[in-house]
Design a protein around this motif. Structure first.
Motif, PDB file in Angstrom:
ATOM      1  N   SER A 196       0.829  -1.207   0.000  1.00 13.16           N
ATOM      2  CA  SER A 196       0.000   0.000   0.000  1.00 13.16           C
ATOM      3  C   SER A 196       0.864   1.258   0.000  1.00 13.16           C
ATOM      4  O   SER A 196       0.566   2.243  -0.692  1.00 13.16           O
ATOM      5  CB  SER A 196      -0.924   0.004   1.223  1.00 13.16           C
ATOM      6  OG  SER A 196      -1.801  -1.102   1.196  1.00 13.16           O
ATOM      7  N   TRP A 197       1.948   1.207   0.774  1.00 13.61           N
ATOM      8  CA  TRP A 197       2.875   2.346   0.823  1.00 13.61           C
ATOM      9  C   TRP A 197       3.476   2.615  -0.547  1.00 13.61           C
ATOM     10  O   TRP A 197       3.556   3.764  -0.992  1.00 13.61           O
ATOM     11  CB  TRP A 197       3.967   2.051   1.846  1.00 13.61           C
ATOM     12  CG  TRP A 197       4.951   3.153   2.076  1.00 13.61           C
ATOM     13  CD1 TRP A 197       4.822   4.202   2.934  1.00 13.61           C
ATOM     14  CD2 TRP A 197       6.237   3.294   1.442  1.00 13.61           C
ATOM     15  NE1 TRP A 197       5.953   4.996   2.874  1.00 13.61           N
ATOM     16  CE2 TRP A 197       6.824   4.473   1.976  1.00 13.61           C
ATOM     17  CE3 TRP A 197       6.928   2.563   0.491  1.00 13.61           C
ATOM     18  CZ2 TRP A 197       8.087   4.912   1.576  1.00 13.61           C
ATOM     19  CZ3 TRP A 197       8.201   2.998   0.082  1.00 13.61           C
ATOM     20  CH2 TRP A 197       8.758   4.167   0.635  1.00 13.61           C
ATOM     21  N   LEU A 198       3.882   1.549  -1.237  1.00 14.34           N
ATOM     22  CA  LEU A 198       4.475   1.701  -2.570  1.00 14.34           C
ATOM     23  C   LEU A 198       3.453   2.210  -3.579  1.00 14.34           C
ATOM     24  O   LEU A 198       3.747   3.110  -4.367  1.00 14.34           O
ATOM     25  CB  LEU A 198       5.046   0.358  -3.023  1.00 14.34           C
ATOM     26  CG  LEU A 198       5.673   0.300  -4.418  1.00 14.34           C
ATOM     27  CD1 LEU A 198       6.821   1.300  -4.540  1.00 14.34           C
ATOM     28  CD2 LEU A 198       6.149  -1.110  -4.725  1.00 14.34           C
ATOM     29  N   LEU A 199       2.243   1.652  -3.547  1.00  8.98           N
ATOM     30  CA  LEU A 199       1.219   2.056  -4.501  1.00  8.98           C
ATOM     31  C   LEU A 199       0.872   3.543  -4.380  1.00  8.98           C
ATOM     32  O   LEU A 199       0.581   4.204  -5.382  1.00  8.98           O
ATOM     33  CB  LEU A 199      -0.050   1.222  -4.317  1.00  8.98           C
ATOM     34  CG  LEU A 199       0.070  -0.278  -4.655  1.00  8.98           C
ATOM     35  CD1 LEU A 199      -1.233  -0.988  -4.333  1.00  8.98           C
ATOM     36  CD2 LEU A 199       0.464  -0.486  -6.104  1.00  8.98           C
ATOM     37  N   GLU A 200       0.915   4.047  -3.174  1.00 16.14           N
ATOM     38  CA  GLU A 200       0.605   5.471  -2.952  1.00 16.14           C
ATOM     39  C   GLU A 200       1.644   6.384  -3.580  1.00 16.14           C
ATOM     40  O   GLU A 200       1.380   7.586  -3.759  1.00 16.14           O
ATOM     41  CB  GLU A 200       0.526   5.757  -1.457  1.00 16.14           C
ATOM     42  CG  GLU A 200      -0.682   5.133  -0.768  1.00 16.14           C
ATOM     43  CD  GLU A 200      -0.618   5.284   0.738  1.00 16.14           C
ATOM     44  OE1 GLU A 200       0.395   5.812   1.262  1.00 16.14           O
ATOM     45  OE2 GLU A 200      -1.583   4.862   1.411  1.00 16.14           O
ATOM     46  N   ARG A 201       2.794   5.860  -3.934  1.00 19.62           N
ATOM     47  CA  ARG A 201       3.885   6.676  -4.453  1.00 19.62           C
ATOM     48  C   ARG A 201       4.177   6.421  -5.928  1.00 19.62           C
ATOM     49  O   ARG A 201       5.158   6.958  -6.461  1.00 19.62           O
ATOM     50  CB  ARG A 201       5.149   6.417  -3.610  1.00 19.62           C
ATOM     51  CG  ARG A 201       5.018   7.039  -2.223  1.00 19.62           C
ATOM     52  CD  ARG A 201       5.895   6.384  -1.181  1.00 19.62           C
ATOM     53  NE  ARG A 201       5.784   7.091   0.088  1.00 19.62           N
ATOM     54  CZ  ARG A 201       4.749   6.934   0.930  1.00 19.62           C
ATOM     55  NH1 ARG A 201       3.781   6.080   0.633  1.00 19.62           N
ATOM     56  NH2 ARG A 201       4.693   7.621   2.057  1.00 19.62           N
ATOM     57  N   LEU A 202       3.340   5.659  -6.596  1.00 17.15           N
ATOM     58  CA  LEU A 202       3.552   5.386  -8.014  1.00 17.15           C
ATOM     59  C   LEU A 202       3.276   6.629  -8.849  1.00 17.15           C
ATOM     60  O   LEU A 202       2.399   7.428  -8.509  1.00 17.15           O
ATOM     61  CB  LEU A 202       2.639   4.242  -8.476  1.00 17.15           C
ATOM     62  CG  LEU A 202       2.895   2.869  -7.847  1.00 17.15           C
ATOM     63  CD1 LEU A 202       1.960   1.828  -8.459  1.00 17.15           C
ATOM     64  CD2 LEU A 202       4.341   2.441  -8.001  1.00 17.15           C
TER      65      LEU A 202
END
Length: 203
Positions: A196-202
Motif C-alpha cells: 500500500s505504501w508503494l502504490l501510494e507513491r507510483l
C-alpha cells in the motif's frame, strides 16, 4: 492463488519475464519487478494475505515479473532486466513512465541495469525505482557499480525493508524508506503494509 501470465518473454537462457497486462494485451503503465527465484516470484506478489498483482491491475498498471537464478554474474543478469525494459518500451502504447525495481537480489540487478543504461545514454523511461529488501552488492559488484555511477540518477528511489536475514541496502540516496515486519518465504511476500505504501507513491 497464482494466475497464469498473458505472455512470457525469454530474456536469456536463464531469465524469463511473465507479463500481466492490466487491460487486454497492451502495455500502457508498466511496472517491472525483478526477483531471483522464478517459482517464488508470483508468491511474492500474489500471496494469500495480499495480492500486489491484483492491486496494480486495479490501478491500471501492467505487471512484468522478471525472474533469474538466485546466483550468477550480476552484469549478465542485469542485461536481462535491460532487455525487459527495452522490450517494454518498444511494445508500450503511450508515454507513461516506467516503474522498475525488485526483491532481494532482483533489486540489485534492476539497479545495475538502470545505472548502466544511464551510463550508455540509453533511455529507460523510468520515473521510480524501488528496492524491496534489496541485497547489498559484494565487494566486486560494488566496484562494478561504482565504475558505472553507483545509483541511477533519473528515477526517484524508494527503499522497502523488512529486516530479513540477508544484508540489505541503506543510505541517503533513497528519497523515502518504509520499514516493516518480515514475512516468511524464500522470496519474502510483499505485505499489505509495504504494498500500500508503494502504490501510494507510483507515478
Amino acid at each position: 492463488m497464482s494466475v497464469a501470465p498473458d505472455q512470457e518473454w525469454q530474456l536469456s537462457p536463464e531469465s524469463d519475464a511473465l507479463i500481466y497486462p492490466a487491460n487486454g494485451k497492451t502495455l500502457v503503465k508498466p511496472f517491472i519487478l525483478t526477483t531471483a527465484v522464478a517459482n517464488g516470484a508470483l508468491r511474492a506478489v500474489d500471496n494469500y494475505d495480499y495480492s500486489l498483482r491484483t492491486e496494480l491491475k486495479a490501478l491500471g498498471y501492467d505487471l512484468i515479473v522478471v525472474a533469474h537464478p538466485p546466483e550468477g554474474d550480476l552484469a549478465k543478469q542485469a542485461d536481462s532486466v535491460r532487455t525487459a525494459i527495452l522490450r517494454t518500451i518498444a511494445e508500450q502504447q503511450g508515454d507513461a513512465p516506467l516503474v522498475v525495481g525488485g526483491i532481494g537480489r532482483g533489486a540489485l540487478t534492476s539497479r545495475y541495469a538502470l545505472v548502466k543504461m544511464e551510463r550508455e545514454r540509453l533511455t529507460h523511461q523510468t520515473a521510480l525505482y524501488f528496492s524491496y529488501d534489496g541485497h547489498a552488492p559484494s565487494a566486486q559488484e560494488a566496484e562494478q557499480l561504482e565504475q558505472l555511477g553507483d545509483w541511477p540518477t533519473i528515477p526517484k528511489l524508494l527503499n522497502l525493508i523488512t529486516f530479513g536475514e540477508a544484508p540489505q541496502v541503506h543510505g541517503e540516496q533513497f528519497a523515502e524508506t518504509k520499514i516493516g515486519s518480515p514475512l516468511s518465504g524464500e522470496v519474502p511476500p510483499v505485505s499489505k503494509q509495504h504494498g500500500s505504501w508503494l502504490l501510494e507513491r507510483l507515478p
